[in-house]
Design an enzyme around this catalytic site. Sequence first.
Site, short mmCIF file in Angstrom:
data_model
loop_
_atom_site.label_atom_id
_atom_site.label_comp_id
_atom_site.label_asym_id
_atom_site.label_seq_id
_atom_site.Cartn_x
_atom_site.Cartn_y
_atom_site.Cartn_z
N GLY A 1 0.79 -1.23 0.00
CA GLY A 1 0.00 0.00 0.00
C GLY A 1 0.82 1.28 0.00
N GLY A 2 2.09 1.18 -0.39
CA GLY A 2 2.86 2.40 -0.65
C GLY A 2 3.76 2.89 0.47
N GLU B 1 13.68 -2.93 -6.56
CA GLU B 1 13.17 -3.38 -7.85
C GLU B 1 13.39 -2.32 -8.91
OE1 GLU B 1 8.98 -3.99 -7.22
OE2 GLU B 1 9.25 -6.08 -6.61
N LYS C 1 -7.83 3.42 -3.86
CA LYS C 1 -8.57 3.21 -5.11
C LYS C 1 -9.85 4.04 -5.07
CE LYS C 1 -6.72 -1.43 -5.39
NZ LYS C 1 -6.92 -2.80 -4.88
N GLU D 1 -2.20 -9.24 -7.35
CA GLU D 1 -2.05 -7.92 -7.95
C GLU D 1 -0.86 -7.90 -8.91
OE1 GLU D 1 -3.61 -4.96 -4.38
OE2 GLU D 1 -1.49 -5.01 -4.87
N ASN E 1 -3.20 -10.24 -2.01
CA ASN E 1 -4.09 -9.93 -0.90
C ASN E 1 -4.84 -11.19 -0.50
OD1 ASN E 1 -3.46 -7.15 -1.02
ND2 ASN E 1 -4.85 -6.92 -2.73
N ARG F 1 -7.52 -11.56 1.35
CA ARG F 1 -8.83 -11.23 1.92
C ARG F 1 -9.84 -11.01 0.80
NH1 ARG F 1 -5.84 -6.43 1.42
NH2 ARG F 1 -6.91 -4.97 0.05
N ARG G 1 -16.23 4.54 -5.67
CA ARG G 1 -16.26 4.57 -4.20
C ARG G 1 -16.74 5.95 -3.74
NH1 ARG G 1 -11.16 1.26 -1.68
NH2 ARG G 1 -11.07 -0.39 -3.27
C1 MV4 Z 1 5.84 -0.34 -7.96
C2 MV4 Z 1 5.66 0.69 -8.90
C3 MV4 Z 1 6.55 0.76 -9.95
N1 MV4 Z 1 7.56 -0.11 -10.04
N2 MV4 Z 1 6.87 -1.18 -8.10
C4 MV4 Z 1 2.32 0.99 -4.99
C5 MV4 Z 1 1.76 0.30 -3.82
C6 MV4 Z 1 2.58 -0.89 -3.60
N3 MV4 Z 1 1.73 -2.01 -3.40
C7 MV4 Z 1 3.42 -1.04 -4.81
N4 MV4 Z 1 3.25 0.13 -5.60
C8 MV4 Z 1 4.00 0.36 -6.71
N5 MV4 Z 1 5.02 -0.49 -6.91
C9 MV4 Z 1 7.69 -1.06 -9.13
N6 MV4 Z 1 8.73 -1.90 -9.23
C10 MV4 Z 1 4.59 1.55 -8.72
C11 MV4 Z 1 3.77 1.41 -7.62
C12 MV4 Z 1 2.70 2.37 -7.53
C13 MV4 Z 1 1.36 2.02 -7.74
C14 MV4 Z 1 0.98 0.71 -7.99
C15 MV4 Z 1 -0.32 0.37 -8.20
C16 MV4 Z 1 -1.29 1.36 -8.16
C17 MV4 Z 1 -0.95 2.65 -7.90
C18 MV4 Z 1 0.37 3.01 -7.68
C19 MV4 Z 1 0.69 4.31 -7.42
C20 MV4 Z 1 2.01 4.66 -7.21
C21 MV4 Z 1 3.00 3.67 -7.26
#
Ligand code: MV4
Length: 449
Positions: free
Chosen positions: A164-165, A200, A237, A275, A290, A292, A336
């Site tokens: 979740g960031g 990564e 979201k 995801e 996830n 859940r 939402r």
């Molecule tokens: C990333 C990415 C780009 N490259 N990983 C955001 C939440 C976390 N679960 C992982 N996330 C991301 N991982 C790599 N290698 C970009 C994101 C990301 C993102 C991912 C899905 C939906 C929205 C996002 C918003 C900002 C960054």
Amino acid sequence: MFKKILIANRGEIALRVIRTCKEMGIKTVAIYSTADAESLHVRFADEAVKIGPPASADSYLNIPKIMAAVEITNADAVHPGYGFLAENADFAEVCEEYGVKFIGPSAEMIRKMGDKITAKDTMIKANVPVIPGTDGLLKDLKSGIATANEVGYPVILKATAGGGGKGMRVVWNDEEFQDQWDSAKKEAKASFTNDGIYLEKFIEEPRHIEIQIIGDQYGNVIHLSERDCSIQRRHQKLVEEAPSPFLTKKLRKEMGEAAVNAGKSINYEGVGTVEFLVDKYKKFYFMEMNTRIQVEHTVTEEVLDQDLIKEQIKVAAGDKLGSKDYYPTLYAMECRINAEDPYNDFRPSPGKITSFHSPKGHGVRVDTHAYAGYTVPPYYDSMIAKLICKARSREDCILKMRRALDEFIVEGIKTTIPFHQKLMLDEKFISGKFNTSFLESFDLGEAEK
Ligand code: MV4
């Protein structure tokens, strides 16, 4: 089948689970904090146990109090919903030890997928594509910089306990590596008391596309196609839809198979979501899993005409799954509706709803615990309703969503309805050519008077 399910949650999801239980002839127990005494989940459950004061730590997150409610009501299963304790391995373990069925995967599985490095490692072994980067934790700054140069900038640092960031940092060159490394470690330590970091390749402007899966207790895993969740703001979201306007038939099949392989390799039991990030070349990579039921499960329910909560309860009770995967024949989209002010940085807007009218008509579904006179408490998540529309095409679905949003009246508090109304008129959104960065440049304009 279970005789009585305690729902360890509140709001629309508690109500959602109660509805399916009633249809299945299963008795329900609601738990509630003093802030939720007037909530519909309390009214519609067969029994309700007041478990504590408003703060989540003293109520919906308090495992001893919830177990006491299980004990006094004699429930034989617990549904955790989403959020709160849904992905808490300790809670699942306490349920296992007490002999009450936790409706979800085992504590061991939750733990495994909760640790992002372990999850990623598991996916590599199952031949699921993952984002290039370190295998395992980054040992120190020096090896971090070396790995960054191997995979090539930009790179992203992530907390293994994260998701979740939180604890995430993008690094563009050697010069800024140390600063980002220090701050990622610090944030991870503060948020998760675990400062383990991995690295990564940074995927620029990806789509967030997830595959719904379900597994039974006999090793069968099927997928229920994808949801596109690219419309997010600060990892929250706002809109989800299915099918994804970005996927080809071939890609859909490949991602579905990858998700099933992921589930099978870990003997996954219950509903889960794999995801993926999908880059502009339509290459897909595992991001996280996830364990859940998710908020947006309703989108899948609408395109497949399936009750996912019912399927979830059935596999938890030991039912066997059929072997077929599901592919959608309809289009569905979810907006939402949050008690937030979209014109004020989406600031929470709790308070009393003085007037409430939800849209109706063909192809319109509203899942909500709100009503006229209901007070949105300030203590919990701000989502007050999910508006889901379905139609035969994405175009018709957007038209229906506009109509439904126009009918949605919520007075007394601010909501995200005006945001969705503007979004449904945005050309880029309508064309389906968006990614997770879309909302960074989306201009909501001025509030209408
Ligand atoms: C990333 C990415 C780009 N490259 N990983 C955001 C939440 C976390 N679960 C992982 N996330 C991301 N991982 C790599 N290698 C970009 C994101 C990301 C993102 C991912 C899905 C939906 C929205 C996002 C918003 C900002 C960054």
